[in-house]
Design a protein around this motif. Structure first.
Motif, mmCIF file in Angstrom:
data_model
loop_
_atom_site.group_PDB
_atom_site.id
_atom_site.type_symbol
_atom_site.label_atom_id
_atom_site.label_comp_id
_atom_site.label_asym_id
_atom_site.label_seq_id
_atom_site.Cartn_x
_atom_site.Cartn_y
_atom_site.Cartn_z
ATOM 1 N N LEU A 185 0.913 -1.393 -0.045
ATOM 2 C CA LEU A 185 -0.537 -0.005 -0.599
ATOM 3 C C LEU A 185 0.866 1.395 0.165
ATOM 4 N N ALA B 174 1.605 3.282 -2.337
ATOM 5 C CA ALA B 174 0.756 4.396 -2.866
ATOM 6 C C ALA B 174 -0.369 5.123 -2.298
ATOM 7 N N ASN B 175 -0.441 4.450 -0.905
ATOM 8 C CA ASN B 175 -1.947 4.959 -0.851
ATOM 9 C C ASN B 175 -1.464 5.705 0.761
ATOM 10 N N ARG B 176 -1.908 6.527 0.975
ATOM 11 C CA ARG B 176 -1.876 7.818 2.187
ATOM 12 C C ARG B 176 -3.068 7.063 3.454
ATOM 13 N N ILE B 177 -3.150 6.575 4.108
ATOM 14 C CA ILE B 177 -3.458 5.502 5.055
ATOM 15 C C ILE B 177 -4.515 5.885 5.637
ATOM 16 N N SER C 91 -6.482 5.025 1.032
ATOM 17 C CA SER C 91 -7.001 5.950 0.243
ATOM 18 C C SER C 91 -7.109 5.471 -1.456
ATOM 19 N N ALA C 92 -6.551 4.383 -2.406
ATOM 20 C CA ALA C 92 -6.693 3.980 -3.297
ATOM 21 C C ALA C 92 -7.604 2.806 -2.925
ATOM 22 N N ALA C 93 -6.506 1.831 -2.352
ATOM 23 C CA ALA C 93 -6.738 0.077 -2.350
ATOM 24 C C ALA C 93 -7.880 0.245 -1.699
ATOM 25 N N GLN D 82 -10.264 -0.999 1.573
ATOM 26 C CA GLN D 82 -10.426 -2.054 2.922
ATOM 27 C C GLN D 82 -9.550 -3.235 2.266
ATOM 28 N N LEU E 224 4.496 11.906 -1.117
ATOM 29 C CA LEU E 224 3.922 10.928 -0.464
ATOM 30 C C LEU E 224 4.962 9.660 -1.243
ATOM 31 N N PRO F 213 -7.823 0.923 -6.343
ATOM 32 C CA PRO F 213 -7.113 -0.329 -5.975
ATOM 33 C C PRO F 213 -6.549 -0.377 -6.730
ATOM 34 N N ILE G 283 6.986 1.602 -6.473
ATOM 35 C CA ILE G 283 8.158 1.602 -6.052
ATOM 36 C C ILE G 283 8.588 0.813 -5.319
#
Lengths: 428, 428
Positions: free
Chosen positions: A148, A150-153, A291-293, A295, B29, B307, B317
């Motif tokens: 994850l 690339a995600n803001r968690i 933010s992208a993936a 849950q 990020l 996703p 990454i």
């Protein structure tokens, strides 16, 4: 095939012997996947004479883990001793100073000294890996830091202490009180030598603080985790929760709020039909919200020789393949000081209070809640023959402060007797 | 911070634009975690004029994805066009030949040409990454190839086509027949342009064949996947299954057996209270069973811009961080020829047959099953007023061959009318 990756293993308990066994039985497979052989060169433990059921004769022995960590013939120091200070810390620091990479299963060490160790490792050009420190065989560190990346968690949640989940599950299924199941768990060997590490949420809190640092780019701050154990969970609360469609879990939640980083490890009600609610026995589950993936839910064995050794060796194989990045995913110097949120985000609460059977009693309780700004979602009072009766209230979203304020006012009503129980309901 | 990692993106559909958006919104990020900036240099798609709701003016445009793949100013070719042949294959081959690493979401390409592409990439010293090709945002490729790298994999299972799971879930919840829900799904835009890719299990079969190659160290062999779609699942089978405590899922199973590699993508009954049974709607779930880690369950969104872009960027990454290993986890030349198991492992079966209401009818059916070596676990015949009645049988473990043999004998009994339905019950 390249030169072997040479390991020094400190700690030969369940996990250490699990790693020895795994390399012995699956060495060829591990070498194929790692691109090079992985070889144990030397080991260390407290008592050399103890029979551990494994042949250690091919490995050099060190009585002192610090000496092991400094050996010139190892590439990776594998720390499986445990404990936040003492030999584990000294040997890990010595390994880094001696230019070794470190693989550790030690959540307490990282929760207390993660920032300093990460800084030391980076200064020395070394890496620290710790998949085994959180949720045993579940590759959750990898999922969060790499999968994850690339995600803001948004939020991290989890049931990360199998013993607590076993106790709570067993209380519900057998209808037994906490003390009885705690004793069962002790006899089954499920509890840490110091059981407070389990039932007070300390072990799970260590894990949560590590996940929070990875998720939010903050310095690991175990001291800022709001900790509450399971020792005060009553069987009647488990029963009432079940009737309302909930289960009680020792749930870790970390989220970045407008007021700072919120880290809680505490009993919560979760919907019985949610993945977390359905988790039975000693299994672990971690929920990552990106933010992208969206849950992502990960579930598996959170402890035991095999699962933990699997996680240790995943880190070792990554190192053998040449995978390297900073301990907490970004350079330690860039990790933000963790500003703890002093107040948890609002949530609905479950309240259990004991009411005297007097006319207008319920109205008095409702008035106190109303005055505290708490609105009621559901209320249940059971038919009864005694002079007092339990009342169960599910509130709409409110804060713990408002709940505590209301509870402090209940005494003055003259109709609420004994202690009022309040448990957060987490939206999962 | 190091030099930027430069991407060329071929394909600007939902996923391609998702990647563009993700880099635009989370560029800082991503750079922090990757240790260097990630920069889109050039893009390619079929129709330059189309409004995609994203500003592409900062990127060079190529009409031809092969030209994009060969550009001197890109490090990584990101293939998001799809399709097992045509431009996707040509451009991927061109990228490898030109010395680029490849990140792709293209399950069909890998299922059909994975071995050749892996060999070409290794010969060129390049890597191919494909987290987005299986189960969308769930980091399952990473969990299998890295997280469980020290495990001998026992079995891989999964619900990996959200559209099929949506259709089956909706059939049950709304009590609607397949055709009606299929039409709903089409109108909601849930189906591929060629819906057979979804409902015949082809898309999910592609994914399973990729997981099997990673899990068992075999050459990807999509042609050896036993495929059966959901088009023949009747609403009454969903109902009967539910009454017995099961749900019907399009379930992929890959396991190494004494008779070779078994790969199946077919409707199965699974316990309604298992994690797979509880999976509703378009969500995906993959279950990995490792020799050391035990059972690991991963759940999340299997499709969608966010996703899938998350998975693509996780690969990017990793490349930026310098993580590199062979396409299928071990050198392509060492992957074993996949010897397909001609017969699936034994399992219990669900049978639905229509029986004439004659004395001794059930006994005749039982005799046929007994003669075929099939023993009966449970049998249900409903009260009825018509001259024929459905009978539901759950068998003990048997083989599909024995089941088919028994079914072929039913006609001769004179009491079984119409078609007999047989669905495998998978132990999950």
């Amino acid at each position: 095939m390249s030169a072997p990756l040479r390991l020094g293993i400190a700690g030969l308990g369940t996990v250490g012997i699990g790693v020895v066994d795994l390399i012995r039985t699956e060495g060829a497979l591990i070498a194929a996947r790692a691109g090079r052989p992985v070889k144990i060169v030397a080991v260390s433990a407290r008592d050399r004479a103890r029979d551990r059921g494994a042949d250690l004769s091919a490995f050099a022995w060190e009585d002192d883990p610090v000496a092991l960590a400094r050996r010139g013939d190892i590439d990776v120091f594998v720390e499986l001793m445990g404990g936040e200070n003492g030999p584990a810390r000294a040997a890990t620091e010595a390994a880094i100073a001696a230019g070794k990479d470190v693989v550790t299963a030690n959540k307490a060490l990282l929760a207390h000294h993660g920032q300093a160790l990460a800084e030391a490792a980076e200064a020395a050009g070394r890496v620290i890996r710790f998949e085994a420190a959180v949720a045993g065989g579940i590759p959750v560190i990898k999922a969060l830091t790499e999968g994850l990346a690339a995600n803001r968690i948004r939020r991290v949640m989890g049931v990360m202490n199998g013993t607590c989940n076993y106790i709570l599950t067993r209380m519900e299924s057998a209808g037994l009180p906490y003390e009885a199941v705690f004793e069962e768990a002790r006899q089954l060997g499920y509890l840490e030598a110091d059981p407070r590490l389990d039932v007070d949420g300390i072990d799970a809190g260590h894990k949560l603080s590590i996940l929070a640092a990875l998720a939010f780019g903050t310095r690991v701050a175990f001291g800022a985790v709001e900790l509450e154990g399971i020792g005060r969970i009553a069987i009647e609360d488990i029963r009432h929760a079940a009737e309302l469609g909930f289960r009680i879990k020792l749930l870790g939640v970390a989220q970045m709020t407008g007021r700072g980083l919120e880290q809680r490890m505490s009993p919560c009600l979760v919907p019985a039909d949610s993945p977390l609610g359905q988790l039975q026995g000693g299994t672990n589950m971690v929920v990552l919200e990106g933010s992208a993936a969206g849950q992502i839910v990960l579930r598996g064995a959170g402890a035991g020789a095999g699962p933990t050794a699997s996680a240790v060796m995943a880190d070792v194989i990554d190192l053998a393949r040449g995978t390297r990045y900073p301990t907490f995913g970004v350079p330690a110097a860039t990790l933000a000081e963790s500003v703890g949120a002093s107040v948890a985000a609002p949530a609905p609460y479950y309240l259990r209070l004991t009411l005297q059977d007097k006319p207008g009693a319920l109205a008095k309780v409702a008035a106190v809640l109303g005055d505290a700004g708490i609105s009621i979602d559901r209320m249940r009072q059971r038919g009864h023959s005694e002079p007092t009766a339990p009342v169960i209230i599910v509130t709409h979203k409110t804060t713990r402060d408002d709940v505590n304020h209301a509870i402090s006012r209940f005494a003055a009503t003259g109709v609420v007797v004994g202690e009022t129980v309040a448990i957060r309901i987490e939206a999962v």
